[in-house]
Motif scaffolding. Sequence first.
Motif: not given
Length: 498
Positions: A187, A189, A201, A416, A420, A460-461, A464
């Motif tokens: 993961a 990202q 992700t 995102r 991050q 994906e978001d 995450l």
Amino acid sequence: MNVIVVGSGIAGLTAALHAHEGGHRVTLVTKGALGDGCTGYAQGGVAGIYGPGDSAAQHASDTLDAGAGLSDAAAVAVLVQEGADRIAELIARGVAFDRGADGELLLGREAAHSHARIVHAGGDATGAVISRALVSAVRATTIAVHERAFLVDLVVTDGAARGIRILAGGEVSELHADAVILATGGAGQLYAHTTNPLGATGDGIAAALRAGAAVADLEFVQFHPTILAAGPAFLISEAVRGEGATLIDDEGRRFTFDSHPDGELAPRDVVSRAIARQAAAQGSPVRLDATMLGAERLRRRFPTIDRVTRERGFDWAAEPIPVTPAEHYLMGGVVTDLDGRTSIPGVFAVGEVARTGVHGANRLASNSLLEGAVFGARAAAALGSPALPYEFVSPPSRFRDRNSYRSGAPAVRFGRDALQRLMWDEVGLLRTSEGLARAAETIRGWRAAASAPATLAEHEDANLLLLAEATASAALARTGSVGAHYLEPATEPVLETV
């Protein structure tokens, strides 16, 4: 059995090939093109070939030392005992590891290894060479391959796996199976700076969490010490330091010996923190000095690094190059037994998505490709066989449902990039309990405000965010520093005198 393998790095490709060769009907599902993922980016090699004075026992000891006492000794024993066979298998499948003039495999050494026991291919292109060979082997079989198919969720009925739900071509559909092998990687990202590709992700770990699978050690995130500090993230292999390159500050001093007697060859977490602190103190990146190796040796031994550094304006044979740490590998993941079984019957996990227990609190360099090959093969061999007793601990209920979010007030609007940056600042190399608490609360707020995902990017978001909360929560729960989980000492309050 009808088996689905999700992911096409070394672990997934190995599992698919072994399952096929074991007589199972295999479908391989991959998020991008076949062979995409972290394996192809691996510059380092595969540990497990032992020269004079070295042994599997020494390799195990080095692995346990790097893991800071939290590795599973039984899993480490499996890794080192079966490693040579898996390397021989890779050679048989067409991987041309580097050899000397005498025809013998060339062995390299990397940080925290007591001996040279690492084989490389193409100098610093080991992962790419392995990936090409295994992809070719899969293409030569009747394994069904679904490319550009995103794992949405596991399908679990009556407590056991019955397949997966995928998003492909804008449509969600189900693929049914008797067993699912997750090999979806890590993961990276989650972080603002990472060596991982854009597709990393955490999809497999998130799907397992939602299905109720046991997950552990997410707080142990490894940061690679040496990424070229110019342009997009590009890894400068640890093998460069294994060959003799040094890390220096802006005065030319080898500062890593201040943190560990092994200097540049100390465990990755130690070296990464030393670099971060020195860069902050001097206000500029530290430098990797490989000039003593000479232009010809650098070009021959590290052709990819030599080409990229020159493309970015550096002659690393003549001058030190700037480097900085970046997120590299997740030691935790879906908890498995020694055969890749998870707490959900019919679901297996191999490679970086799995928490086999090998890595403990800090992964020993060049053990990850080996782990993927060893446990990918073991999972395939265990298909349909009864499980031995193994204790699993289920995750908190808030991680199991896409809509079971807790309320909270996000400090800034979710994006995102914002996630991050938050993870890099508060759940990164240097952590504080206060920072971890701030991160967890912010992430809970973002999850509370999130709507049901529809597009691939939204899925994906969501993954995450789920993993970010789980990672911050795990880090908060571990109140002492160990391995890659490092808590800065609390600042004592200043007492005013009257």
